[in-house]
Design a protein around this motif. Structure first.
Motif: not given
Length: 597
Positions: A99-109, A116-117, A156-159, A170-175
């Protein structure tokens, strides 16, 4: 494709502290470091398997240990890379068995949440979960994933930090969140300059990392590193609050601030000076060894170079208002009144007292800079200049040996315990060195502060002698050790540094890229611009795949030392601008005029 809605809950406000189950941080060689530009007080770091420590509500408080995607109960190995060269957005490519996965990380401003997407592919159906470990309390796994195995998934998951924060994020689109996050950093970089000499990607990353080390609740409080190397992560007796790197050090703050002035972010340096003066100890005026971001002192040793730091920084900022000058006067008076000054309880590497060429350079330059501010305000500064002149004349007599074991002579020592460099006074180096050593046998590249700060000429014979001695004794693999027999690093077989007396296990300090930057500044003043440019490339070569610069390297790669180290990133930025200018950008002209004209 299955759509995953993953929420990891961390209710900091109501979670009880369970000391018995306290966990230790992950290795300190972080692969990424991110936060929104302004906005919410949450910062993330990335390790080798996913999210490592997340900081909240400030940069001296690690709130989580790790948050990982598990596939059939097992993590993958990640390669980290910037997902956007002009923001602190990071991407990790994880791989495991089939398996493989791609995760992209930001913080909600807008919120205290890390997002993490996730995009996941597998050769056969596999079960996905999220493993989440708070820094205090028991390890927990929060999972609202599909319980049935999947081959392809996206979500998407959120801490979160606070009730309902993750669900709102998570109610907003990650993009959309990622675009808002990126725009903040784009706007910041658009307001700055970029030197011709630097690698564009690493330079932009360095400036953003430096900006990200400033706490959002306490302006001007910039930590040394968002990491906890070696025993500072696991030895609670040595480091009750998870170690000193997530603290503010006046010395590191000074280096970062001068880099940011060169980069065009003068406001960062102004806030830094304000913070230094806010934490100045009353009534005597010295600066604490380090503090939490709220200004609370933690370690209490006196380092005269750190007390001189605001004097130098104020000169660069031309800060001559009465309140600032009054505060600076207390620091300058402390330098004059300290017992046997410029003897210092600690020099800049923290663990030795004595007469240090680097400390004396900082103190002399600081007093001259402060005197210039006073004189331009119409005040008399004779007593500060008299002390600076006397110490400038005496630095060789205190710290340069004619009888040491190396050649050519005389050469500067790391420190002398007694101000008598021709005597074989012995001392223990600490950091698990088992025996005492003759002070004449211990050298250190830090003597170059004398040149960089305008106290001595680049072609001074003792300076040139010491360059030769330091290269012969400390240069290896194209970089430099801090000093002779440095023990701050791993054991020979790679185990971490720790304090292990009374039967010490020998540890070995590795090579410090920031010293290459200091050598480059010296080489510019010596007329060797080509070598100085090579030093910039050597620093750049130590960056990991996430473009984080380390404290120490071995065999060309970062060790598990503090990464990213703000001082290393600052040195890269400052040397790049120095190459463009043709001389060190941080060299105080008033000191040069007094001693070298």
């Amino acid at each position: 494709m299955r759509i995953l809605a993953l929420v990891v809950l961390l209710l900091v406000a109501v979670t009880p502290v369970v000391h018995a189950a306290e966990v230790v941080p992950l290795p300190a060689d972080k692969q990424g470091f991110g936060t929104a530009r302004g906005g919410s007080p949450v910062w993330f770091t990335l390790g080798h398997q996913g999210l490592s420590e997340i900081f909240h509500p400030d940069l001296s408080t690690p709130a989580t240990r790790e948050t990982r995607l598990l596939v059939n109960g097992k993590p993958g190995q990640a390669r980290t890379e910037p997902a956007d060269d002009r923001s602190l957005t990071f991407r990790q490519r994880l791989r495991g068995d089939g398996w493989h996965a791609v995760l992209t990380y930001v913080t909600d401003p807008q919120r205290a949440a890390v997002l993490a997407n996730v995009e996941f592919w597998a050769q056969r159906p596999m079960k996905l979960t999220i493993d989440h470990v708070p820094m205090k309390g028991t390890s927990t796994v929060e999972s609202t994933l599909p319980t049935e195995p999947v081959r392809h998934a996206r979500g998407t998951f959120a801490v979160e930090f606070g009730d309902g924060v993750a669900r709102a994020a998570l109610g907003r689109d990650f993009r959309a969140v990622a675009r808002e996050y990126a725009r903040g950093w784009h706007a910041y970089l658009d307001g700055l300059k970029r030197p011709r000499s630097a690698d564009r990607r690493l330079y932009d990353m360095s400036v953003m990392v430096l900006a990200a080390t400033e706490d959002k609740t306490n302006p001007g409080a910039s930590i040394a590193s968002p990491s906890f190397p070696w025993a500072f992560g696991f030895d609670r007796e040595l480091a009750p609050e998870l170690g000193p790197y997530a603290l503010v050090w006046p010395r590191d703050l000074y280096h970062v601030s001068t880099a940011m002035i060169a980069a065009g972010d003068r406001g960062f340096a102004e806030r830094s000076l304000d913070f230094m003066l806010r934490v100045q100890q009353q009534p005597d005026g010295h600066l604490p060894q380090n503090t939490r971001v709220d200004g609370t002192p933690v370690w209490l040793k006196v380092q005269l170079d750190q007390t001189a730091a605001p004097l130098l920084l104020a000169w660069h900022l031309d800060r001559r208002d009465q309140s600032t000058v009054d505060s600076l006067r207390r620091s300058a008076d402390y330098l004059l009144s300290y017992p046997n000054s410029p003897f210092s309880e600690q020099e800049r590497w923290e663990n030795q007292s004595g007469y240090s060429p680097a400390t004396i350079a900082s103190v002399v330059a600081g007093l001259v800079c402060f005197a210039d501010l006073l004189q331009r305000n119409g005040e008399n500064a004779d007593r500060y200049l008299a002390a600076a002149d006397a110490w400038q004349r005496q630095v060789e007599g205190w710290t340069a040996t004619n009888t040491g074991p190396y050649a050519p002579k005389p050469y500067y020592l790391r420190v002398t315990k007694d101000g008598k460099p021709d005597q074989g006074t012995k001392y223990n180096l600490g950091d698990n060195n088992p025996t005492d050593i003759d002070q004449r046998a211990v050298v250190d590249p830090s003597f170059l502060e004398l040149v960089r700060l305008g106290v001595k000429r680049a072609d001074d014979p003792v300076i040139r002698n010491t360059v030769a001695v330091v290269d012969a004794q400390l240069k290896e693999q194209g970089y430099w050790h801090r000093f002779t027999q440095d023990g701050y690093g791993e054991t020979a077989d790679g185990r971490p540094w720790g304090i292990n007396w009374p039967e010490p296990t020998r540890t070995y300090g590795r090579l410090w890229p920031l010293l290459s930057g200091e050598r480059g500044e010296y080489e510019l003043l010596a007329g060797d611009k080509a070598s100085a440019a090579q030093r910039l490339r050597e620093i750049a070569a130590t960056a990991n795949s996430g473009l984080m610069l380390p404290e120490q390297v071995w065999n060309g790669r970062g060790t598990q030392s503090a990464t990213p180290l703000a001082w290393t990133h600052a040195q890269y930025v400052r040397l790049a601008w120095s190459l463009d200018r043709g001389e060190p950008v941080e060299r105080p002209a008033v000191v040069v005029k007094r001693y070298l004209s």
